[in-house]
Design a protein around this motif. Structure first.
Motif, PDB file in Angstrom:
ATOM      1  N   UNK A  11       0.782  -1.322  -0.042  1.00  0.00           N
ATOM      2  CA  UNK A  11       0.076  -0.164  -0.011  1.00  0.00           C
ATOM      3  C   UNK A  11       0.721   1.082   0.219  1.00  0.00           C
ATOM      4  N   UNK A  12       0.798   2.117  -0.840  1.00  0.00           N
ATOM      5  CA  UNK A  12       1.484   3.439  -1.139  1.00  0.00           C
ATOM      6  C   UNK A  12       2.444   3.344  -2.127  1.00  0.00           C
ATOM      7  N   UNK A  13       2.602   2.230  -2.905  1.00  0.00           N
ATOM      8  CA  UNK A  13       3.603   2.054  -3.835  1.00  0.00           C
ATOM      9  C   UNK A  13       3.302   2.696  -5.060  1.00  0.00           C
ATOM     10  N   UNK A  14       4.241   3.710  -5.835  1.00  0.00           N
ATOM     11  CA  UNK A  14       3.899   4.199  -7.057  1.00  0.00           C
ATOM     12  C   UNK A  14       4.188   3.362  -8.246  1.00  0.00           C
ATOM     13  N   UNK A  50       2.650  -2.482   3.903  1.00  0.00           N
ATOM     14  CA  UNK A  50       2.667  -1.105   3.111  1.00  0.00           C
ATOM     15  C   UNK A  50       4.201  -1.275   2.368  1.00  0.00           C
ATOM     16  N   UNK A  51       4.351  -0.217   1.560  1.00  0.00           N
ATOM     17  CA  UNK A  51       5.592  -0.239   0.657  1.00  0.00           C
ATOM     18  C   UNK A  51       6.744   0.499   1.253  1.00  0.00           C
ATOM     19  N   UNK A  52       6.239   1.232   2.361  1.00  0.00           N
ATOM     20  CA  UNK A  52       7.235   2.202   3.060  1.00  0.00           C
ATOM     21  C   UNK A  52       7.104   1.899   4.565  1.00  0.00           C
ATOM     22  N   UNK A  53       8.402   2.164   5.130  1.00  0.00           N
ATOM     23  CA  UNK A  53       8.359   1.998   6.684  1.00  0.00           C
ATOM     24  C   UNK A  53       7.568   3.213   7.274  1.00  0.00           C
ATOM     25  N   UNK A  80       1.412 -10.353   8.673  1.00  0.00           N
ATOM     26  CA  UNK A  80       2.517 -10.317   9.204  1.00  0.00           C
ATOM     27  C   UNK A  80       3.210  -9.051   8.693  1.00  0.00           C
ATOM     28  N   UNK A  81       4.473  -8.738   9.132  1.00  0.00           N
ATOM     29  CA  UNK A  81       5.192  -7.426   8.763  1.00  0.00           C
ATOM     30  C   UNK A  81       6.075  -8.058   7.557  1.00  0.00           C
ATOM     31  N   UNK A  82       6.401  -7.357   6.713  1.00  0.00           N
ATOM     32  CA  UNK A  82       7.544  -7.943   5.810  1.00  0.00           C
ATOM     33  C   UNK A  82       8.726  -6.720   5.920  1.00  0.00           C
ATOM     34  N   UNK A  83       9.625  -7.164   4.766  1.00  0.00           N
ATOM     35  CA  UNK A  83      10.936  -6.126   4.907  1.00  0.00           C
ATOM     36  C   UNK A  83      10.421  -4.741   4.493  1.00  0.00           C
ATOM     37  N   UNK A  84       9.318  -4.281   3.925  1.00  0.00           N
ATOM     38  CA  UNK A  84       9.171  -3.009   3.653  1.00  0.00           C
ATOM     39  C   UNK A  84       8.618  -2.212   4.618  1.00  0.00           C
ATOM     40  N   UNK A  85       7.883  -3.135   5.638  1.00  0.00           N
ATOM     41  CA  UNK A  85       7.040  -2.403   6.817  1.00  0.00           C
ATOM     42  C   UNK A  85       7.891  -2.107   7.960  1.00  0.00           C
ATOM     43  N   UNK A  86       7.589  -1.035   8.531  1.00  0.00           N
ATOM     44  CA  UNK A  86       8.067  -0.969   9.966  1.00  0.00           C
ATOM     45  C   UNK A  86       7.135  -1.761  10.816  1.00  0.00           C
ATOM     46  N   UNK A  87       7.795  -2.822  11.525  1.00  0.00           N
ATOM     47  CA  UNK A  87       7.341  -3.685  12.440  1.00  0.00           C
ATOM     48  C   UNK A  87       6.484  -2.852  13.645  1.00  0.00           C
ATOM     49  N   UNK A  88       7.199  -1.868  14.137  1.00  0.00           N
ATOM     50  CA  UNK A  88       6.543  -1.150  15.145  1.00  0.00           C
ATOM     51  C   UNK A  88       5.221  -0.356  14.723  1.00  0.00           C
ATOM     52  N   UNK A  89       5.257   0.343  13.589  1.00  0.00           N
ATOM     53  CA  UNK A  89       4.232   0.965  13.171  1.00  0.00           C
ATOM     54  C   UNK A  89       2.933   0.165  13.021  1.00  0.00           C
TER      55      UNK A  89
END
Length: 387
Positions: A11-14, A50-53, A80-89
């Motif tokens: 979500x948020x990727x262009x 998400x596409x961004x942290x 689950x969170x991926x490498x693009x995600x901020x696990x905290x957010x």
């Protein structure tokens, strides 16, 4: 139990500078209808929500809307969170979301506490493994060697297998990683990041032995590793390298004994991707390409000389032309001789003509350009004679 396996929402990727949120909303709307029509019990999302942290407020709104709609359609969610995600957010307030049936797994050791969802046959344990970067978690387990993703995922799965052995429940694992049965160099596209040279990120499929089903994320194309270990791919095309890959999710059915059936369900493609290869004038006028006028277009120009202002001209016919490459159909063969050797016996005019031919893929100076060159050399001779 019916499970819809998805991943890599990003979500948020262009897409080449263009927002994809409206298209993603369309796909999410279709996903909700799939949940309703197929009586889906659980939707799983295996990382890269998400596409961004640092997702924007609008991106959070898109996520909140689809989660609310999926829940209203009758399904729980496990993500689950991926490498693009901020696990905290992503994991913020996950404890409270879980009370509503929206289970967000981001903690490095949270996979040891399965999400338990029951059907008429009893419990199903969902083990979510967030993206585990070895360098960020190895200090939690100093007695274990955790230098590679294979070591980390094997360590995590050992814990999961031990828990499965203590329970009679059926089991589903979510993981965001590269499985070694998938050739990362060829399957991964330019938006599937974090591919490490030397294979340090690759995990063998055998590491996932044990569960009834393994829902993988990270690869953006549909891929079957084994009957019970699969990638669903992303819901949208995020690169022209993905143009030939279908978009959708796996509908996984568990019966009393475990995995029963897995079928593919297509998602809508809001805007197709087309790669068009021809010279510029043909792309601008040939009726053959009319069907691509509303597509995302990657134009590969075969003109011998790169056309001037090609993108602007293409976008008059193809408003969503997003990428342009020049691959001339005729290419001058390279020479092993040095430039000095090639021009040693040539006149100044021949050197200029040869230079133009080289940089323009075999096309030498026009009559007009030859006249300009002659005039310049004539002026130079006059100047040298007057000094």
């Amino acid at each position: 139990m019916k499970i819809l396996h998805t991943s890599d929402w990003h979500i948020g990727r262009t897409f080449h500078g263009q927002s994809t949120l409206d298209h993603l909303r369309q796909v999410f709307g279709a996903m909700v209808e799939i949940v309703k029509q197929n009586d889906v019990d659980v939707v799983v999302v295996s990382g890269d929500i998400f596409d961004s942290s640092m997702p924007s407020a609008e991106n959070f709104t898109v996520l909140s809307t689809v989660l609310r709609d999926i829940k209203a359609a009758g399904a729980s969610v496990v993500m689950t969170s991926g490498n693009h995600d901020s696990a905290t957010r992503l994991g913020f307030q996950s404890e409270w979301a879980g009370l509503a049936g929206i289970h967000v797994i981001t903690g490095f050791d949270q996979y040891l506490r399965p999400i338990i969802i029951e059907d008429e046959y009893g419990p199903v344990n969902f083990y979510g493994i967030p993206y585990l970067e070895p360098s960020l978690i190895r200090h939690h387990y100093p007695s274990h060697e955790l230098k590679t993703h294979e070591q980390v995922l094997t360590f995590a799965m050992d814990g999961i297998r031990a828990d499965i052995a203590r329970s009679d429940a059926r089991s589903v694992v979510l993981s965001h990683c590269f499985v070694s049965d998938v050739a990362a160099s060829s399957e991964a596209t330019d938006v599937e990041r974090d591919i490490t040279a030397g294979g340090l990120n690759l995990v063998p499929a055998a590491a996932f032995d044990g569960p009834d089903y393994v829902a993988l994320g990270h690869i953006h194309g549909r891929t079957t590793i084994t009957e019970r270990v699969r990638y669903s791919g992303a819901p949208l095309h995020y690169s022209f390298g993905e143009a030939a890959k279908p978009r959708g999710g796996w509908l996984v059915t568990l019966d009393a004994g475990g995995l029963d059936e897995v079928t593919w369900i297509d998602f809508p493609v809001p805007r197709r991707l087309s790669v068009l290869t021809d010279d510029l004038e043909a792309l601008l006028s040939d009726a053959t390409y009319a069907s691509a006028e509303s597509d995302w277009v990657c134009a590969i120009l075969t003109d011998r000389v790169r056309p001037v202002d090609a993108m602007r001209r293409l976008q008059r016919r193809f408003p969503f032309c997003a990428m342009l490459e020049h691959r001339p159909s005729v290419v001058v063969e390279s020479s092993a001789t040095t430039y000095g050797e090639r021009v040693k016996q040539k006149t100044d005019r021949e050197i200029v003509a040869g230079f133009l031919e080289h940089v323009r893929n075999g096309v030498g100076p026009s009559e007009f350009e030859t006249d300009i060159v002659n005039d310049v050399f004539a002026e130079q001779r006059v100047k040298e004679a007057s000094e």
